[in-house]
Design a protein around this motif. Structure first.
Motif, PDB file in Angstrom:
ATOM      1  N   ARG A   1     -10.426   6.573 -43.888  1.00 33.37           N
ATOM      2  CA  ARG A   1     -11.835   6.361 -43.606  1.00 33.37           C
ATOM      3  C   ARG A   1     -12.490   7.673 -43.202  1.00 33.37           C
ATOM      4  O   ARG A   1     -13.626   7.967 -43.571  1.00 33.37           O
ATOM      5  CB  ARG A   1     -11.923   5.336 -42.460  1.00 33.37           C
ATOM      6  N   THR A   2     -11.747   8.462 -42.412  1.00 37.14           N
ATOM      7  CA  THR A   2     -12.295   9.742 -41.960  1.00 37.14           C
ATOM      8  C   THR A   2     -12.426  10.730 -43.121  1.00 37.14           C
ATOM      9  O   THR A   2     -13.452  11.398 -43.255  1.00 37.14           O
ATOM     10  CB  THR A   2     -11.387  10.325 -40.863  1.00 37.14           C
TER      11      THR A   2
ATOM     12  N   ILE B   1     -14.541   0.197 -31.557  1.00 39.76           N
ATOM     13  CA  ILE B   1     -15.329   0.006 -32.776  1.00 39.76           C
ATOM     14  C   ILE B   1     -16.563   0.905 -32.740  1.00 39.76           C
ATOM     15  O   ILE B   1     -16.955   1.517 -33.730  1.00 39.76           O
ATOM     16  CB  ILE B   1     -15.751  -1.476 -32.914  1.00 39.76           C
TER      17      ILE B   1
ATOM     18  N   GLY C   1     -17.881   8.159 -34.749  1.00 36.82           N
ATOM     19  CA  GLY C   1     -17.025   9.234 -35.232  1.00 36.82           C
ATOM     20  C   GLY C   1     -17.197   9.494 -36.716  1.00 36.82           C
ATOM     21  O   GLY C   1     -16.943  10.585 -37.203  1.00 36.82           O
ATOM     22  N   LEU C   2     -17.620   8.454 -37.444  1.00 40.59           N
ATOM     23  CA  LEU C   2     -17.840   8.625 -38.882  1.00 40.59           C
ATOM     24  C   LEU C   2     -19.226   9.169 -39.176  1.00 40.59           C
ATOM     25  O   LEU C   2     -19.572   9.414 -40.324  1.00 40.59           O
ATOM     26  CB  LEU C   2     -17.676   7.294 -39.600  1.00 40.59           C
TER      27      LEU C   2
ATOM     28  N   PHE D   1      -8.745   8.327 -33.835  1.00 41.91           N
ATOM     29  CA  PHE D   1      -8.569   8.016 -32.417  1.00 41.91           C
ATOM     30  C   PHE D   1      -7.132   7.604 -32.104  1.00 41.91           C
ATOM     31  O   PHE D   1      -6.313   7.381 -32.986  1.00 41.91           O
ATOM     32  CB  PHE D   1      -9.549   6.917 -32.006  1.00 41.91           C
TER      33      PHE D   1
ATOM     34  N   ALA E   1     -20.335  14.022 -39.424  1.00 39.94           N
ATOM     35  CA  ALA E   1     -19.951  13.922 -40.829  1.00 39.94           C
ATOM     36  C   ALA E   1     -19.103  15.129 -41.228  1.00 39.94           C
ATOM     37  O   ALA E   1     -18.263  15.046 -42.119  1.00 39.94           O
ATOM     38  CB  ALA E   1     -21.195  13.829 -41.706  1.00 39.94           C
TER      39      ALA E   1
ATOM     40  N   TYR F   1     -17.331   2.704 -45.766  1.00 40.48           N
ATOM     41  CA  TYR F   1     -18.419   2.709 -44.789  1.00 40.48           C
ATOM     42  C   TYR F   1     -19.074   4.088 -44.643  1.00 40.48           C
ATOM     43  O   TYR F   1     -20.290   4.218 -44.729  1.00 40.48           O
ATOM     44  CB  TYR F   1     -17.932   2.213 -43.430  1.00 40.48           C
ATOM     45  N   GLY F   2     -18.226   5.109 -44.445  1.00 38.91           N
ATOM     46  CA  GLY F   2     -18.760   6.458 -44.262  1.00 38.91           C
ATOM     47  C   GLY F   2     -19.550   6.938 -45.467  1.00 38.91           C
ATOM     48  O   GLY F   2     -20.708   7.356 -45.349  1.00 38.91           O
TER      49      GLY F   2
ATOM     50  N   GLY G   1     -14.758  15.128 -38.470  1.00 44.34           N
ATOM     51  CA  GLY G   1     -14.344  13.733 -38.339  1.00 44.34           C
ATOM     52  C   GLY G   1     -13.355  13.564 -37.215  1.00 44.34           C
ATOM     53  O   GLY G   1     -12.822  14.534 -36.676  1.00 44.34           O
ATOM     54  N   MET G   2     -13.129  12.294 -36.848  1.00 51.50           N
ATOM     55  CA  MET G   2     -12.233  12.058 -35.721  1.00 51.50           C
ATOM     56  C   MET G   2     -11.346  10.845 -35.970  1.00 51.50           C
ATOM     57  O   MET G   2     -11.788   9.832 -36.507  1.00 51.50           O
ATOM     58  CB  MET G   2     -13.053  11.842 -34.449  1.00 51.50           C
TER      59      MET G   2
ATOM     60  N   ASN H   1      -8.383   1.921 -34.987  1.00 50.48           N
ATOM     61  CA  ASN H   1      -9.565   1.085 -34.753  1.00 50.48           C
ATOM     62  C   ASN H   1     -10.315   0.789 -36.048  1.00 50.48           C
ATOM     63  O   ASN H   1     -11.467   1.154 -36.196  1.00 50.48           O
ATOM     64  CB  ASN H   1     -10.493   1.739 -33.733  1.00 50.48           C
ATOM     65  N   PRO H   2      -9.627   0.134 -36.998  1.00 53.73           N
ATOM     66  CA  PRO H   2     -10.359  -0.228 -38.217  1.00 53.73           C
ATOM     67  C   PRO H   2     -11.474  -1.218 -37.884  1.00 53.73           C
ATOM     68  O   PRO H   2     -11.365  -1.964 -36.921  1.00 53.73           O
ATOM     69  CB  PRO H   2      -9.293  -0.891 -39.086  1.00 53.73           C
ATOM     70  N   PHE H   3     -12.543  -1.175 -38.688  1.00 54.95           N
ATOM     71  CA  PHE H   3     -13.603  -2.164 -38.517  1.00 54.95           C
ATOM     72  C   PHE H   3     -13.075  -3.519 -38.952  1.00 54.95           C
ATOM     73  O   PHE H   3     -12.236  -3.601 -39.848  1.00 54.95           O
ATOM     74  CB  PHE H   3     -14.810  -1.811 -39.384  1.00 54.95           C
TER      75      PHE H   3
ATOM     76  N   VAL I   1     -15.351  10.692 -45.915  1.00 56.37           N
ATOM     77  CA  VAL I   1     -16.618  11.384 -45.697  1.00 56.37           C
ATOM     78  C   VAL I   1     -16.480  12.858 -46.083  1.00 56.37           C
ATOM     79  O   VAL I   1     -17.460  13.584 -46.136  1.00 56.37           O
ATOM     80  CB  VAL I   1     -17.042  11.209 -44.216  1.00 56.37           C
TER      81      VAL I   1
END
Lengths: 301, 426
Positions: free
Chosen positions: A210-211, B310, B316-317, A140, A134, A156-157, A137-138, A144-146, A214
């Protein structure tokens, strides 16, 4: 200290591709014909900074019996972009993934050395990897979205960590994150649409949003633009520069131009060893180590 | 020779090879399709007679004396249930043919009507007590031999000794036909009654309900157990010798002959735990054991297929391992898990052998009312009817196969629909 060997089968997370080569190529001679650094080598340049956000000392990483990283000492300064460059298989991704313990998910991977985040030991028993991730963060290599909506991707986070007390707070986090990632104007009318339906560059910015939703302290980026076209890459690079105001950023890249454009400091890795670190301008204009010079002049890599 | 010429020389041969391969593939598909058509049309043609039933119109006279109902006593349900409707039906048959006098002939005449006819009349009186003492005309079931004879043209040319109906019976039927007392109607009874020794009374509903309860137990046990086992083995289990051992065993279980599961159910569930035999409960338990490995293997494959990116994204989050599994991996694997489940259920629906071992092969006339009632299931019903000597059961067997196939198609359709829905989401 050693990382705890994870004993679960839950480790379908892939070993970064270029590190497979690392295992194979450790000890091979470089094409540059320069002097190979022996074990117990010293890094050329300035690996240490005054007020580091993260510190790593004598980091060694092993995949089973093969050593992938050798005695790396490196500091990360706050509000700075540090670029990790080097030929394929030099271990830069492996090193990056040590910084938020993503390597925990690879059962055969073992990390030794001291890694500190604000003077806290990342690999200490008391450090919860969930909390660590948390804070670090990373992003990639491949976007790679959900397979969820744009909104849910970003939310999400915060939902996970309970960062929003109610719906309107969550809405606000999503909006600021998307704005900061420079994606808000493009997706504000399609928040309910799947994140996987965006273009490649938009997807990567969604992953960045997204990263940062958080609100981490450090962002690790593993070749974030390698799957993108030049225009999308330029957008991402601009974004990285803006994000520097707030976060500490470490970016692995194959593109020297990119490293030169976005980073303040550059670290050059070669066969698992940190050869040279310094201000980006200095490293690119006046490399001190023969291997660095070979690489940036295009003789290897 | 240049390269171009070399390539050209081999080109025709390569294309021929491809064409040959494609033709073979096409032939294989067509052959398979042809077999399917032949099979289906054969079953359908054989099944058609079962969907209609011959009825005879009789003039029923509900004489209280013949019924054996004492005059003056109130006409309650119990009295009706004990009344002699058999004689009433017979008498109305005799009344149509007053010239038949000999005992033997009379018996033959009465045999044209189904033994179920008396119950039809009884039910009529139960519904309407005012009919007592009245004469009214009513369509009653004909015997299955009548039905078969009227349906099968080839029987008419046979000698009397080679068919079930005597010549005089045939003559009576002809007369009834001329008088408009014979009619063929849609066989609702087939869909609304349970098994019977009399083909004209036998229906599929008992077996359908039995199958339904059995599958309910199967899915209720197999789905959660397999999903939990698959998720644990795939995502949480430590890699060691014990887990390898369990995995090998699960894979081998999928190949164990199904009758072995029946034996296991008999020994453990019935003899040791005392679960009622022949019941959907024990049948479902046995079938759940049988389908477990199928679903586990399918579910594990689906879990394995979830892209690592995924998983990395979630970790990672800052998602914990369990959160990663249940927020992302399991939902993404769901379509595959559901497909595996439905395939397992279809397999269970068509399974006969293990159920024979636990007594679901019994002749059961009642429609099961719950999970512990004695019951049979569709494939076993087919097996039972196929084994019966009456010719009319041939059609019933085929009709039951059609019903079973219909359910299988329905289940597969639902599987496809579910998968599409889940996948279309994104």
């Amino acid at each position: 200290m050693m990382s705890e060997q994870p004993t679960t089968a839950a480790t379908r997370v892939r070993v970064p591709e270029d590190d497979d080569d690392a295992i194979l190529s450790v000890g091979a001679t470089s094409q540059g014909g320069a002097v190979e650094p022996e074990n117990g080598y010293t890094t050329v340049g300035e690996p240490f900074v005054d007020q580091p956000k993260m510190q790593t000392r004598d980091v060694n990483v092993f995949y089973a019996d093969k050593q992938a990283i050798f005695d790396v000492n490196l500091d990360f300064a706050a509000n700075e972009v540090l670029a990790l460059i080097g030929p394929s298989g030099c271990g830069k991704s492996t090193y990056l993934r040590c910084l938020n313990r993503m390597n925990d998910t690879i059962p055969i991977c073992r990390v030794a050395g001291e890694l500190l985040l604000d003077d806290e030991d990342i690999y200490a028993k008391s450090m919860d990897p969930v909390l660590l991730r948390a804070r670090v963060g990373m992003v990639f290599q491949k976007p790679n979205p959900f397979p969820k909506s744009v909104y849910d991707n970003v939310a999400y986070g915060p939902r996970l960590h309970g960062l929003a007390a109610n719906k309107s707070e969550l809405d606000e986090i999503v909006e600021t994150s998307l704005k900061r990632a420079g994606l808000w104007n493009e997706v504000k009318d399609r928040l309910a649409e799947p994140g996987t339906g965006l273009s490649g560059g938009q997807q990567q910015r969604l992953c960045i949003a997204r990263t940062i939703a958080v609100n981490p302290e450090v962002i690790l980026m593993d070749e974030p633009a390698s799957a993108l076209d030049p225009i999308a890459t330029a957008v991402i690079e601009e974004l990285i520069d803006e994000l520097r105001q707030k976060y500490t950023i470490a970016i692995v890249t194959h593109s020297m131009q990119q490293a030169a454009r976005v980073s303040q400091r550059t670290a050059y890795f070669h066969l698992g060893k940190l050869i040279e670190v310094g201000d980006t301008d200095r490293v690119f204009t006046n490399p001190r180590h023969q291997l660095t010079e070979n690489y940036i002049t295009g003789r290897i890599g | 020779m240049t390269n171009t010429e070399k390539v050209k020389r081999g080109l025709a041969k390569r294309y021929r090879k491809e064409r040959r391969f494609r033709a073979m593939g096409l032939i294989a598909v067509l052959l398979g399709f042809a077999f399917l058509i032949v099979l289906l049309s054969d079953i359908t043609i054989k099944a058609l007679p079962a969907f209609h039933q011959t009825y005879l119109k009789l003039d029923i006279n509900l004489d209280p004396e013949v019924l054996g109902l004492a005059p003056g006593r109130p006409l309650d349900e119990k009295a009706i249930l004990h009344a002699d409707f058999r004689s009433v039906v017979r008498r109305s048959m005799y009344a149509l043919f007053p010239e038949v006098r000999k005992r033997r002939d009379k018996r033959k005449l009465a045999a044209l009507v189904s033994t179920g006819a008396q119950y039809q009349v009884r039910d009529r009186l139960l519904r309407d007590h005012a009919l007592l003492g009245q004469t009214f005309s009513m369509w009653v079931l004909a015997d299955d031999d009548v039905d078969t004879y009227l349906n099968t043209r080839s029987l008419r040319d046979l000698k009397q000794s080679e068919r079930r109906l005597r010549d005089n019976q045939v003559a009576w039927l002809e007369r009834l036909k001329q008088e408009g007392r014979i009619d063929r109607r849609f066989n609702w009874l087939f869909f609304s009654s349970a098994d019977s020794r009399e083909p004209e009374l036998a229906g599929i509903l008992g077996a359908v309900v039995g199958s339904f309860y059995t599958l309910l137990v199967t899915i209720g046990l197999a789905f959660p157990l397999s999903l939990a086992a698959a998720v644990y083995l795939e995502e949480f289990a430590p890699r060691n010798r014990w887990v390898d051992f369990i995995e090998v065993n699960i894979n081998n279980l999928a190949a164990v002959p199904s009758i072995v599961f029946g034996l296991l159910g008999l020994a453990v569930f019935i003899n040791f735990f005392g679960v009622p035999r022949s019941s959907p409960l024990v049948g479902g338990m046995v079938l759940a054991l049988m389908t477990l490995p199928t679903i586990i293997i399918a579910a594990r494959a689906a879990l394995k297929a979830v892209p690592p990116s995924i998983r990395e994204a979630a970790l990672g989050l800052g998602a914990s391992h369990t959160q990663m599994v249940f927020h992302h991996v399991v939902p993404l694997a769901m379509p595959g898990v559901l497909t595996g489940t439905i395939i397992g259920m279809a397999q269970a629906l068509g399974e006969t052998a293990p159920l024979l071992m636990i007594g679901m092969v019994a002749f059961i006339v009642d429609i099961p009312q719950g999970f512990t009632d004695s019951a049979t299931v569709l494939p076993v019903q087919i097996y039972l009817w196929a084994d019966s000597p009456e010719r009319a059961f041939v059609a019933k067997t085929s009709a039951a196969i059609l019903v079973l196939l219909g359910f299988l198609v329905l289940m597969n359709g639902i599987a496809i629909l579910l998968r599409k829905r889940f996948e279309r989401k994104w």
